[in-house]
Design a protein around this motif. Structure first.
Motif, short mmCIF file in Angstrom:
data_model
loop_
_atom_site.label_atom_id
_atom_site.label_comp_id
_atom_site.label_asym_id
_atom_site.label_seq_id
_atom_site.Cartn_x
_atom_site.Cartn_y
_atom_site.Cartn_z
N SER A 1 -71.10 -26.40 36.51
CA SER A 1 -69.99 -25.53 36.14
C SER A 1 -69.43 -25.97 34.80
CB SER A 1 -68.89 -25.57 37.20
OG SER A 1 -68.35 -26.88 37.24
N GLU B 1 -74.74 -21.82 40.96
CA GLU B 1 -74.83 -22.41 42.30
C GLU B 1 -76.28 -22.42 42.75
OE1 GLU B 1 -73.15 -23.97 44.66
OE2 GLU B 1 -71.33 -23.92 43.39
N ALA C 1 -64.54 -22.25 38.32
CA ALA C 1 -64.69 -22.49 36.88
C ALA C 1 -65.09 -21.22 36.14
CB ALA C 1 -65.75 -23.57 36.66
N GLU D 1 -70.20 -20.75 36.31
CA GLU D 1 -70.65 -21.52 37.47
C GLU D 1 -72.06 -21.10 37.89
OE1 GLU D 1 -68.13 -22.24 41.30
OE2 GLU D 1 -67.05 -22.85 39.49
N SER E 1 -77.02 -26.76 40.24
CA SER E 1 -75.63 -26.31 40.29
C SER E 1 -74.86 -27.00 39.18
CB SER E 1 -74.98 -26.66 41.63
OG SER E 1 -75.72 -26.09 42.69
#
Ligand SMILES: Nc1ncnc2c1ncn2[C@@H]1O[C@H](COP(=O)(O)OP(=O)(O)O)[C@@H](O)[C@H]1O
Ligand SMILES: [Mg+2]
Lengths: 264, 228
Positions: A25, A7, A2, A5, A23
């Motif tokens: 996106s 994470e 994406a 993003e 997380s």
């Protein structure tokens, strides 16, 4: 991958873990709304995204480039365009500068940095800056006009209402055309009758296709403007989905409880 | 009134030294004070601690003691008598004494200024730094383009007080025999056996401070174009 993003982002203050692996996106041109009760970690998440706090772990990627932990130093990246713009709850305008100068300041600094990096010497740089300044001022005027403040460009922040100040802050954040514009409760410090003018500006930006992340307590607004909503509780994403899903059919007990409270 | 013009000329000579000491102290102590302020806010603990102790000692002891101490250090610590020092520097004894006084004044006032700077800098909301940072400004750019002006505006009133005090403190220079305005007046009083030189000296001080007050007030007004 994406456009934007995050994470597994983590952040602790002392022994307290405030972000427990977040997380999320977002695609380019989309709007992410972040909701949740106070103390859940929304501001901390925003501050981590904008490098005002250093996360303990995790990664942030924008447009295919990892910005945290950074692959390149800020200098290498070249700041012709900022990755993120930030609008604060309390505006934080520079009180000694007019609305116009608040917007041009970063552009002028940026222009001078570029000339310096190209090796232009002091006097030549100062001479060139005259022209650059004039250009930047035109850009700033266009931005201020876009947020409806063409009449207020020469006013100092103390001469503006809260709603006007926040709109200057939005123009200021747009000045270096950030890839992603972030808002942390942009209307929470405003009198209720002034929130509308700010929310309208944000809606207009959305219609222009700006990628935005907005922390808000305005549920109606989040529902209308967002492509994606996340509900954060205790440093975790408890619920994630389209506005229809999160507001219309929440799965998590915490979300249900929170939304029920917000309705009244 | 027969010696009036002689007395005034002598007072002017003394006044020259007073203004010189005043100006030298300001020119060096203002930037030095800012450096000390940065030191006292440093994240490097030993530096912070060192500066804080220095400022505490200097502010907690009389300026007169500091002047005397500075003048005795070459002789007592380095075994260099003042005469020898003056010869080595190729300056007169009087100039050497003036230097001692100036050094003590600079250190003393830099410490007072540093506390004013520090209070001014700490009063600027964190949001101002953060707003600059998210616009891609470096630390130095944030300080130079956003913070400094707000600090100057905040500290101008306490700075003004300190500067007026400095004018009056310059009279301490006579402890090392420097012929400042007050010392010149004292000499004239003794020499001509009249009191009027003290009155004239007072008028000199008042005019000097009057001009400074107007100037500082004008700057303060110039900087009040915005409110916080
Ligand atoms: N600088 C900090 N130092 C210590 N604790 C903090 C700090 N910033 C935030 N916190 C704590 O982190 C938690 C989340 O705060 P925050 O991110 O502001 O939540 P929200 O914006 O959702 O209200 C709170 O418990 C808060 O007290
Ligand atoms: Mg918050």
């Amino acid at each position: 991958m994406a456009f934007f993003e995050i994470e597994n982002l983590t952040k602790s203050f002392g022994a307290v873990q405030v972000l427990k692996g977040v997380s999320v996106s977002l695609e380019e041109g989309q709007v992410l709304a972040i909701i949740g009760s106070s103390g859940g970690g929304k501001t901390t998440l925003m501050r981590c995204i904008n490098f005002l706090e250093t996360p303990d772990g995790g990664t942030i990627t924008v447009d295919g480039e990892q910005v945290f932990p950074a692959e390149k130093s800020n200098k290498e990246r070249g700041k012709s365009r900022l990755t993120f713009g930030m609008v604060f709850q309390a505006f934080h305008l520079f009180p000694q500068y007019t609305a116009l100068k608040n917007v041009t300041l970063a552009m002028d600094v940026q222009s001078e940095n570029e000339l310096r990096e190209r090796g232009v010497k002091f006097f030549a740089r100062k001479a060139l800056m005259k022209e650059k300044r004039a250009q930047n001022e035109e850009t700033a005027k266009a931005l201020l006009t876009r947020v409806g403040l063409e009449e207020k460009m020469q006013n100092y922040p103390y001469q503006l209402s809260g709603g006007q100040q926040q709109r200057v802050a939005i123009a200021r954040a747009l000045a270096l055309s950030p890839k992603i514009l972030c808002f942390d409760e942009p209307t929470s410090a405003l009198d209720p009758e002034l929130t509308g003018e700010v929310l309208k500006v944000i809606k207009d930006l959305r219609n222009e296709g700006r990628t935005m992340i907005i922390v808000t307590h305005e549920m109606e607004f989040a529902r209308n403007v967002a492509d994606k909503v996340i509900f954060i509780a205790d440093g975790e994403i408890a619920e994630e989905g389209t506005p229809e899903e999160v507001f219309g059919n929440p799965q998590n007990e915490k979300t249900k409880h929170f939304l029920a409270k917000e309705e009244v | 009134m027969e010696h009036f013009s002689d007395i005034i000329i002598e007072l002017f000579e003394g006044f020259g030294n007073t203004v010189l000491l005043f100006a030298a102290t300001l020119v060096v102590a203002l930037p030095l004070g800012l450096l000390l302020a940065f030191g006292s806010m440093s994240k490097f603990k030993p530096l912070k601690w060192l500066v804080n102790v220095l400022v505490w000692v200097i502010r907690g002891t009389p300026l007169m003691l500091q002047i005397l101490l500075v003048s005795f250090i070459p002789q007592y610590v380095f075994s260099v008598p003042t005469k020898q020092l003056a010869a080595a520097l190729n300056i007169s004894i009087n100039t050497t004494m003036f230097l001692f006084v100036a050094i003590a004044f600079i250190i003393n006032y830099a410490c007072y200024f540093s506390e004013i700077y520090r209070a001014g800098i700490e009063a600027i909301p964190q949001g101002q730094y953060e707003a600059g940072k998210v616009l891609g400004l470096t630390k130095n750019q944030v300080f130079g383009k956003i913070i400094l002006m707000q600090v100057v505006r905040r500290i101008l009133p306490p700075m003004s007080n300190e500067i007026i005090t400095l004018v009056k403190d310059t009279s301490l220079a006579q402890i090392l025999g420097v012929i400042d305005l007050l010392n010149a007046a004292k000499h004239a009083v003794n020499h001509y056996v009249i009191l009027s030189p003290f009155l004239y000296a007072a008028i000199f001080y008042l005019i000097f401070n009057g001009i400074l007050t107007l100037l500082l007030g004008w700057i303060e007004k110039k900087l009040s174009f915005y409110q916080v």
